[in-house]
Design an enzyme around this catalytic site. Structure first.
Site, mmCIF file in Angstrom:
data_model
loop_
_atom_site.group_PDB
_atom_site.id
_atom_site.type_symbol
_atom_site.label_atom_id
_atom_site.label_comp_id
_atom_site.label_asym_id
_atom_site.label_seq_id
_atom_site.Cartn_x
_atom_site.Cartn_y
_atom_site.Cartn_z
ATOM 1 N N ARG A 34 0.856 -1.194 0.000
ATOM 2 C CA ARG A 34 0.000 0.000 0.000
ATOM 3 C C ARG A 34 0.887 1.237 0.000
ATOM 4 O O ARG A 34 2.065 1.142 -0.324
ATOM 5 C CB ARG A 34 -0.902 -0.009 1.245
ATOM 6 C CG ARG A 34 -1.963 -1.057 1.193
ATOM 7 C CD ARG A 34 -2.644 -1.238 2.535
ATOM 8 N NE ARG A 34 -3.097 0.003 3.143
ATOM 9 C CZ ARG A 34 -4.350 0.277 3.431
ATOM 10 N NH1 ARG A 34 -5.295 -0.584 3.139
ATOM 11 N NH2 ARG A 34 -4.685 1.411 4.030
ATOM 12 N N ALA A 37 4.373 1.211 1.911
ATOM 13 C CA ALA A 37 5.337 0.286 1.305
ATOM 14 C C ALA A 37 5.866 0.846 -0.014
ATOM 15 O O ALA A 37 7.053 0.717 -0.324
ATOM 16 C CB ALA A 37 4.692 -1.082 1.083
ATOM 17 N N HIS A 38 4.990 1.478 -0.787
ATOM 18 C CA HIS A 38 5.431 2.084 -2.053
ATOM 19 C C HIS A 38 6.432 3.208 -1.797
ATOM 20 O O HIS A 38 7.426 3.341 -2.494
ATOM 21 C CB HIS A 38 4.237 2.609 -2.859
ATOM 22 C CG HIS A 38 3.566 1.552 -3.683
ATOM 23 N ND1 HIS A 38 2.673 0.662 -3.161
ATOM 24 C CD2 HIS A 38 3.698 1.232 -4.996
ATOM 25 C CE1 HIS A 38 2.260 -0.149 -4.123
ATOM 26 N NE2 HIS A 38 2.866 0.170 -5.245
ATOM 27 N N LYS A 39 6.144 4.015 -0.773
ATOM 28 C CA LYS A 39 7.074 5.092 -0.436
ATOM 29 C C LYS A 39 8.432 4.514 -0.091
ATOM 30 O O LYS A 39 9.469 5.029 -0.511
ATOM 31 C CB LYS A 39 6.538 5.893 0.752
ATOM 32 C CG LYS A 39 5.694 7.049 0.307
ATOM 33 C CD LYS A 39 5.376 7.971 1.473
ATOM 34 C CE LYS A 39 4.070 8.679 1.207
ATOM 35 N NZ LYS A 39 3.343 9.034 2.396
ATOM 36 N N GLU A 91 3.440 4.017 -8.840
ATOM 37 C CA GLU A 91 3.416 2.721 -9.513
ATOM 38 C C GLU A 91 4.206 2.695 -10.817
ATOM 39 O O GLU A 91 4.840 1.688 -11.141
ATOM 40 C CB GLU A 91 1.970 2.273 -9.751
ATOM 41 C CG GLU A 91 1.793 0.775 -9.765
ATOM 42 C CD GLU A 91 2.080 0.154 -8.406
ATOM 43 O OE1 GLU A 91 3.261 -0.195 -8.180
ATOM 44 O OE2 GLU A 91 1.170 0.027 -7.585
#
Ligand code: SF4
Lengths: 202, 296
Positions: A34, A37-39, A91
């Site tokens: 989410r 985690a992407h950061k 993304e």
């Protein structure tokens, strides 16, 4: 609108064959991620650090699961998709730099992701929003969990799945974006409906 | 003779039980509406997802698991019987019930400090759970409507101050705009609550309650408003957004529920609230003896 059963690691040519509206059931490994985690993924990339997991030809699932630990083993209780748009700023970088081939989520994604899907051969697919138990049923095992310090829903869960789906292709590698198209069509229809209304009044 | 303390515990137990029921079993009216829409839908993509929803509902019931992992920030609508003894303990009991339900069911912790982003970990926090004191009822019972509503549908709530001269046309515009803007985000098919009039906060309150508490299939007692509900539902479904927003002929919305209040001549508050297909609710009624009943 075809139905495919795919296995990870995904092959570029298989992914490039997929078209908007196709239904997929996937088996193999998926990683949840989410916002947080992407950061962190991007931080790792910026700092040139090696990630603790391999996303090349892999699958990212926008999901914050409910998990319980029983006798030292994690079990996923409920794991439906979360709103993908929050991950739109990140993304395309994950697709470009890490070689992600499939992103699973709900609610749709934007132009940056569509462009990355086209350029690098990836797809964005939609799992039925809210179908958390159905998703959990297809998750056979928790293989690992990373970055648990982010909290249970934000951590990266490495999951073994079997016939995980239905997943509808919403962005394909030609760059078509079905959710976007549906909204644009709805805007036009709305104008039609309201002007009919208006004419009936005068 | 029950002591207040015992009654507080009884409220906690009843509400935890009510929450458990609500997150696992979808009310019958909602299930039936989803089945009806599944039959009517013509788009194969939308049908695929409606079928997955129906399978998910069945699985949740069979396995006794929460049907969606997002059980939201929990809202309670409370009506207190004029003779109910432990009135001063209700609030504390509701908060305790949420903590307990979070660890035992379990529910995902969703309550976050807006400034520090710290998650309280137990679904409580400043003003959370949300408790609305919904007036009194006759007798000595306590009635609590339990609403675990997820964030995806909350995210697309809309408020507009309409143009007073435009009237009903204005309502249609605002609702259709909100539906288009929400698109796939609130996990359609949704139940759309529309609150009209009053003050800005009252309009939103009416909209949210209409979306979450009113049964699907019920109509506004005012025949003109009921007619507008029907008409708006047709309009919304004609937009073609469909289940999960990938196109569909019948599955953008399950129902439109309108509630209204009188308005000031210079204002026209219009609020739109969305409830996703996972429209979870339970009504818990508690007697002074500690006995309770749960209805959906
Ligand atoms: S919008 Fe509703 S069904 Fe969709 S994920 Fe959120 S709570 Fe679940």
């Amino acid at each position: 609108m075809a139905v495919y059963r795919l296995v990870t690691p995904l092959k570029e040519e298989d992914v490039r064959r997929l078209r908007v509206g196709d239904t997929i059931y996937i088996s193999g490994i998926v990683y949840t991620a989410r916002d947080a985690a992407h950061k962190r993924l991007l931080e790792y990339l910026r700092e040139g650090r090696e990630l603790p997991f391999d996303l090349s030809n892999g699958v990212i699932y926008h999901c914050g699961p409910v998990a319980v630990k029983e006798g030292g083993v994690w079990r996923i209780v409920s794991a439906g998709p979360t709103t993908s748009m929050r991950m739109e700023p990140y993304e395309h970088i994950a697709i470009e730099r890490l070689g992600v081939r499939m992103v699973i989520g709900k609610g749709g994604m934007g132009a940056k992701t569509a462009e990355a899907c086209k350029r690098h051969g990836a797809v964005y697919t939609v799992f039925t929003g809210g179908a958390g138990v159905l998703a959990a049923q297809a998750i056979k095992r928790v293989l690992d969990v990373y970055w648990l310090d982010l909290g249970m829903p934000e951590a990266v869960w490495k999951l073994e799945v079997e016939d995980f789906g239905p997943l509808t292709v919403a962005i394909d590698s030609t760059g078509r974006n079905i959710i976007d198209e549906v909204v644009k069509m709805a805007v036009e229809r709305k104008k039609g409906v309201l002007s009919q209304e208006h004419n009936a009044l005068i | 003779m029950w002591l207040d303390m015992d009654l507080k515990d009884a409220i906690v137990r009843a509400v935890v039980d009510g929450l458990h029921r609500a997150v696992v079993y979808l009310p019958k009216d909602v299930k039936e509406a989803i089945k009806r829409v599944y039959e009517e839908e013509k788009s194969p993509t939308a049908k695929t997802h409606l079928e997955a929803i129906l399978r998910n509902i069945e699985l949740a019931e069979r396995l006794g698991l929460p049907l969606c992992q997002d059980t939201g920030i929990i809202t309670f609508y409370v009506r207190v019987g004029t003779g109910f003894p432990a009135i001063h303990q209700i609030e504390e009991a509701l908060i305790e019930a949420v903590r307990k339900a979070t660890s035992t069911i379990p529910l995902r912790p969703n309550s976050v400090d807006p400034f520090t982003n710290r998650n309280s970990g137990d679904n409580t926090g400043r003003y959370v759970p949300v408790i609305f004191w919904d007036g009194f009822r006759d007798g000595d019972g306590l009635e609590i409507v339990v609403v675990p509503k997820g964030g995806g549908s909350e995210y697309v709530s809309t408020f507009a101050m309409g143009v007073p001269g435009k009237g009903v046309e204005n309502i249609k515009e605002v609702v259709l705009d909100a539906v288009v803007r929400a698109g796939a985000m609130p996990c359609p098919p949704t139940i759309i609550g529309v609150g009209i009039g009053g003050t800005a906060d009252l309009a939103m309150h009416l909209a949210r309650k209409a979306a979450t508490v009113r049964r699907v299939g019920s109509r506004n007692p005012d025949p003109h408003v009921a007619e507008l509900e029907e008409e708006l539902l047709k309009m919304v479904n004609s937009l073609g957004i469909g289940a999960m927003g990938m196109g569909g002929t019948a599955s953008t919305a399950l129902a439109v529920h309108i509630e209204y209040a009188y308005r000031h001549p210079a204002t026209y508050p219009i609020a739109v609230a969305f409830q996703c297909w996972a429209a979870r609710r339970a009504v818990v009624t508690i007697e002074p003896s500690g006995r309770y009943e749960i209805e959906q």
